[in-house]
Design a protein around this motif. Structure first.
Motif, PDB file in Angstrom:
ATOM      1  N   LYS A  16      37.422 -46.850  -4.651  1.00 40.20           N
ATOM      2  CA  LYS A  16      38.508 -46.299  -4.114  1.00 40.20           C
ATOM      3  C   LYS A  16      38.647 -46.725  -2.589  1.00 40.20           C
ATOM      4  O   LYS A  16      37.750 -46.961  -1.846  1.00 40.20           O
ATOM      5  CB  LYS A  16      38.666 -44.920  -4.224  1.00 40.20           C
ATOM      6  N   ARG A  17      40.036 -47.083  -2.095  1.00 38.43           N
ATOM      7  CA  ARG A  17      40.338 -47.710  -0.792  1.00 38.43           C
ATOM      8  C   ARG A  17      39.455 -46.675   0.352  1.00 38.43           C
ATOM      9  O   ARG A  17      39.583 -45.315  -0.022  1.00 38.43           O
ATOM     10  CB  ARG A  17      41.576 -47.859  -0.557  1.00 38.43           C
ATOM     11  N   ARG A  18      38.942 -47.200   1.287  1.00 36.63           N
ATOM     12  CA  ARG A  18      38.418 -46.458   2.503  1.00 36.63           C
ATOM     13  C   ARG A  18      37.421 -45.418   2.153  1.00 36.63           C
ATOM     14  O   ARG A  18      37.272 -44.253   2.689  1.00 36.63           O
ATOM     15  CB  ARG A  18      39.530 -45.890   3.268  1.00 36.63           C
ATOM     16  N   SER A  19      36.510 -45.575   1.086  1.00 37.79           N
ATOM     17  CA  SER A  19      35.628 -44.503   0.652  1.00 37.79           C
ATOM     18  C   SER A  19      34.443 -45.447  -0.098  1.00 37.79           C
ATOM     19  O   SER A  19      34.633 -46.522  -0.543  1.00 37.79           O
ATOM     20  CB  SER A  19      36.181 -43.461  -0.244  1.00 37.79           C
ATOM     21  N   ARG A  20      33.387 -44.610  -0.522  1.00 35.53           N
ATOM     22  CA  ARG A  20      32.179 -45.184  -1.410  1.00 35.53           C
ATOM     23  C   ARG A  20      32.315 -44.559  -2.863  1.00 35.53           C
ATOM     24  O   ARG A  20      31.481 -44.553  -3.589  1.00 35.53           O
ATOM     25  CB  ARG A  20      31.003 -44.703  -0.819  1.00 35.53           C
TER      26      ARG A  20
ATOM     27  N   VAL B 107      41.954 -41.624 -15.302  1.00 30.91           N
ATOM     28  CA  VAL B 107      40.735 -41.792 -14.730  1.00 30.91           C
ATOM     29  C   VAL B 107      39.802 -41.051 -15.634  1.00 30.91           C
ATOM     30  O   VAL B 107      39.776 -39.846 -15.754  1.00 30.91           O
ATOM     31  CB  VAL B 107      40.750 -41.053 -13.238  1.00 30.91           C
ATOM     32  N   ALA B 108      38.850 -41.612 -15.943  1.00 27.28           N
ATOM     33  CA  ALA B 108      37.748 -41.127 -16.974  1.00 27.28           C
ATOM     34  C   ALA B 108      36.589 -40.485 -16.025  1.00 27.28           C
ATOM     35  O   ALA B 108      36.023 -39.420 -16.629  1.00 27.28           O
ATOM     36  CB  ALA B 108      37.406 -42.074 -17.832  1.00 27.28           C
ATOM     37  N   ALA B 109      36.261 -41.094 -15.014  1.00 23.24           N
ATOM     38  CA  ALA B 109      35.235 -40.566 -14.205  1.00 23.24           C
ATOM     39  C   ALA B 109      35.327 -41.012 -12.672  1.00 23.24           C
ATOM     40  O   ALA B 109      35.931 -42.126 -12.433  1.00 23.24           O
ATOM     41  CB  ALA B 109      33.638 -41.052 -14.698  1.00 23.24           C
ATOM     42  N   ARG B 110      34.696 -40.381 -11.793  1.00 24.85           N
ATOM     43  CA  ARG B 110      34.454 -40.871 -10.527  1.00 24.85           C
ATOM     44  C   ARG B 110      33.457 -40.220  -9.712  1.00 24.85           C
ATOM     45  O   ARG B 110      32.732 -39.013 -10.053  1.00 24.85           O
ATOM     46  CB  ARG B 110      35.753 -40.317  -9.522  1.00 24.85           C
ATOM     47  N   ARG B 111      32.571 -41.154  -8.810  1.00 18.49           N
ATOM     48  CA  ARG B 111      31.480 -40.663  -8.249  1.00 18.49           C
ATOM     49  C   ARG B 111      31.256 -41.419  -7.086  1.00 18.49           C
ATOM     50  O   ARG B 111      31.376 -42.566  -7.144  1.00 18.49           O
ATOM     51  CB  ARG B 111      30.301 -40.779  -9.296  1.00 18.49           C
ATOM     52  N   ASP B 112      30.534 -40.792  -5.986  1.00 19.88           N
ATOM     53  CA  ASP B 112      30.340 -41.570  -4.719  1.00 19.88           C
ATOM     54  C   ASP B 112      28.989 -42.243  -5.134  1.00 19.88           C
ATOM     55  O   ASP B 112      28.038 -41.765  -5.565  1.00 19.88           O
ATOM     56  CB  ASP B 112      30.134 -40.563  -3.628  1.00 19.88           C
ATOM     57  N   LEU B 113      28.799 -43.501  -4.514  1.00 20.38           N
ATOM     58  CA  LEU B 113      27.736 -44.321  -4.597  1.00 20.38           C
ATOM     59  C   LEU B 113      26.882 -43.904  -3.241  1.00 20.38           C
ATOM     60  O   LEU B 113      27.458 -44.065  -2.178  1.00 20.38           O
ATOM     61  CB  LEU B 113      27.858 -45.703  -4.481  1.00 20.38           C
ATOM     62  N   PRO B 114      25.679 -43.138  -3.649  1.00 16.40           N
ATOM     63  CA  PRO B 114      24.981 -42.614  -2.557  1.00 16.40           C
ATOM     64  C   PRO B 114      24.708 -43.623  -1.360  1.00 16.40           C
ATOM     65  O   PRO B 114      24.247 -44.556  -1.700  1.00 16.40           O
ATOM     66  CB  PRO B 114      23.698 -42.194  -3.436  1.00 16.40           C
ATOM     67  N   HIS B 115      24.965 -43.097  -0.197  1.00 12.55           N
ATOM     68  CA  HIS B 115      24.837 -43.897   1.130  1.00 12.55           C
ATOM     69  C   HIS B 115      25.275 -45.053   1.124  1.00 12.55           C
ATOM     70  O   HIS B 115      24.879 -46.041   2.191  1.00 12.55           O
ATOM     71  CB  HIS B 115      22.946 -43.907   1.083  1.00 12.55           C
ATOM     72  N   ALA B 116      26.032 -45.426   0.199  1.00  7.62           N
ATOM     73  CA  ALA B 116      26.715 -46.911   0.399  1.00  7.62           C
ATOM     74  C   ALA B 116      27.563 -47.006   1.582  1.00  7.62           C
ATOM     75  O   ALA B 116      28.303 -46.449   1.822  1.00  7.62           O
ATOM     76  CB  ALA B 116      27.426 -47.286  -0.979  1.00  7.62           C
ATOM     77  N   GLY B 117      27.385 -48.277   2.325  1.00  5.79           N
ATOM     78  CA  GLY B 117      28.436 -48.552   3.341  1.00  5.79           C
ATOM     79  C   GLY B 117      29.837 -48.666   2.679  1.00  5.79           C
ATOM     80  O   GLY B 117      29.823 -49.438   1.448  1.00  5.79           O
ATOM     81  N   PHE B 118      30.946 -48.696   3.406  1.00  7.45           N
ATOM     82  CA  PHE B 118      32.122 -49.026   3.005  1.00  7.45           C
ATOM     83  C   PHE B 118      33.069 -49.319   4.089  1.00  7.45           C
ATOM     84  O   PHE B 118      32.873 -49.122   5.211  1.00  7.45           O
ATOM     85  CB  PHE B 118      32.763 -47.943   2.114  1.00  7.45           C
TER      86      PHE B 118
END
Length: 471
Positions: free
Chosen positions: A302-306, A318-329
């Motif tokens: 997703k734009r401007r996010s991890r 949308v079937a799922a969404r989750r933040d990628l831990p500590h990833a830079g973006f």
């Protein structure tokens, strides 16, 4: 004078009926000269008005005209005209003030963003300076002598060995082509030291899952129609789900601030003709060129996010969404060409992967294997190569490969990291950027090829893999 007086008297005698209304006086003026005064009374006015004469009447007429004009301008001359005009002026002033305040706030926000970006760039410069000093303090590796290439099989692509060439900074020790002007040309530690890759022989096949041996010349399938297609991503699902087949080609043009269109083509022929059979509007904006498709879903950042999103192609939801831990973006740890390529998703024979970096890793590439259903991280590996020092990467058989330059027409695949052994090493596999601006490279499991997006052009490469070595 006597003649004039005589004529006047004759006139009076001939018109006796006017004798009572005409008078003639004679006398001295203040200077002592003789002065005659002839007076005829007005037949209309009884007496002279005690005002300023015609000049005053003209002034009154002009004043009346001005009053009428002012009355029209203020709304018909009613008592509320001036008040309404003042209220309108006040409202207009307030609107102008609101616009000025809004523009000031936007400028402040932009200034704050630029200041943060400058701080990040300064931190990266300091990190690079430190790395450069560390490299200077270490002894230079001794390269093995260059030997002539072994004869290749008929119809195969010969493997050429690394040759030193000057880059755009004038430094012949590096094959890198960094997009950041401040990056030290000396910091390409994994591009200067390379290892020789043996030429293929009859004991090796092309269907194994060993190391990458060679990459063919690129084949161009289509050129984008407009500026939105300068950068982009195109892909194929190796495990397609109905109603789509594994021949379906998916494409996203990634130039713009509202990137949400996903184009589907029934096969490669329809892609080359430019006839999409499906156009989907994604619910969230896409960030950069790191998207991929797998098991009937589109995976993207997703734009401007991890935040990672799994978009089900069949249900178009949308079937799922989750933040990628500590990833830079959004520009914290991109590839050297930039483009907000902080998170790069990939698919190979072993499943779904994410290539990114974190502050804890200090900009080094992190590889994580993801659960394709929930997007949870199953396992992660930290490499010893900086993400910003390479142009792009792809994963084949659980092995990460990085490309040295995105603009040099003749560059190399310069590094390989094996997640099975948790070991990395430098390699030297020739790679060609035909159109000189490669913004996306991914392994296509369905066809066993590399797909790339090179300066508006969608291209593919045939590859040769060695046989997997027995443990």
């Amino acid at each position: 004078m006597f003649l004039l007086l005589s004529l006047c008297l004759c006139g009076l005698l001939q018109r006796g009926d006017a004798q009572d209304r005409v008078a003639l006086w004679r006398g001295n003026d203040p200077s002592g000269r003789c002065q005659y005064t002839f007076t005829v009374p007005s037949p209309v006015e009884a007496s002279c008005p005690q005002t300023g004469g015609p000049e005053l009447e003209g002034l009154k007429a002009r004043l009346s005209v001005l009053e009428a004009l002012v009355s029209r301008l203020t709304g018909g001359g009613d008592a509320g005209g001036p008040q309404r005009a003042a209220a309108a002026a006040q409202a207009q002033l307030q609107e102008s003030r609101s616009q000025a305040v809004e523009e000031r706030n936007l400028l402040r926000e932009e200034n704050r963003r630029l200041a943060q970006e400058m701080q990040r760039l300064l931190h990266r410069m300091e990190d690079m300076k430190t790395e450069t000093e560390n490299l200077k303090s270490e002894p230079c590796p001794h390269l093995s002598p260059v030997v002539p290439p072994s004869p290749s099989l008929p119809g195969s692509v010969p493997i050429s060995h690394l040759m030193t060439r000057p880059n755009r900074h004038g430094d012949s020790s590096s094959l890198g082509d960094s997009a950041w002007q401040y990056e030290s040309p000396g910091f390409q530690e994994l591009k200067a030291g390379v290892t020789e890759v043996p030429a293929p022989d009859g004991s090796q096949d092309n269907t194994g899952c060993g190391e990458l041996l060679s990459v063919s010349e690129p084949v161009t399938h289509r050129k984008a129609d407009n500026i939105e297609g300068k950068y982009g991503v195109w892909m194929q699902d190796p495990e397609a789900v109905s109603p789509y087949t594994s021949n379906m080609i998916w494409r996203i043009d990634t130039i713009g601030i509202d990137v949400r269109k996903l184009f589907g083509y029934e096969d490669m022929e329809q892609l080359s003709k430019g006839f999409p059979s499906k156009v989907l509007l994604l619910p969230e904006q896409v960030e950069s060129t790191g998207a991929t498709v797998y098991r009937g879903s589109l995976y993207y950042q997703k734009r401007r996010s991890r935040t990672l999103i799994r978009y089900d192609l069949a249900s178009e939801s949308v079937a799922a969404r989750r933040d990628l831990p500590h990833a830079g973006f959004h520009g914290q740890f991109p590839y050297s060409w930039g483009g907000y390529t902080d998170i790069d998703l990939a698919v190979d024979e072993q499943g779904l992967w994410a290539v990114y970096s974190t502050r804890k890793a200090k900009g080094a590439i992190v590889i994580s294997q993801l659960d394709p259903h929930s997007l949870e991280v199953k396992r992660s590996w930290v490499t010893n190569i900086r993400k910003s020092s390479v142009a792009n990467s792809f994963i084949i058989c659980g092995k990460l490969y990085t490309v040295a330059s995105y603009t040099a027409p003749d560059t190399i695949i310069n590094y390989m990291y094996d997640t099975e052994t948790s070991q990395g090493k430098t390699v030297s596999v020739p790679f060609r950027n035909k159109h000189r601006y490669n913004s996306m490279i991914d392994y296509n499991v369905a066809q066993g090829k590399l797909f790339a997006w090179d300066n508006y052009h969608m291209v593919s490469y045939d590859i040769r893999l060695g046989r997997k070595q027995a443990n």
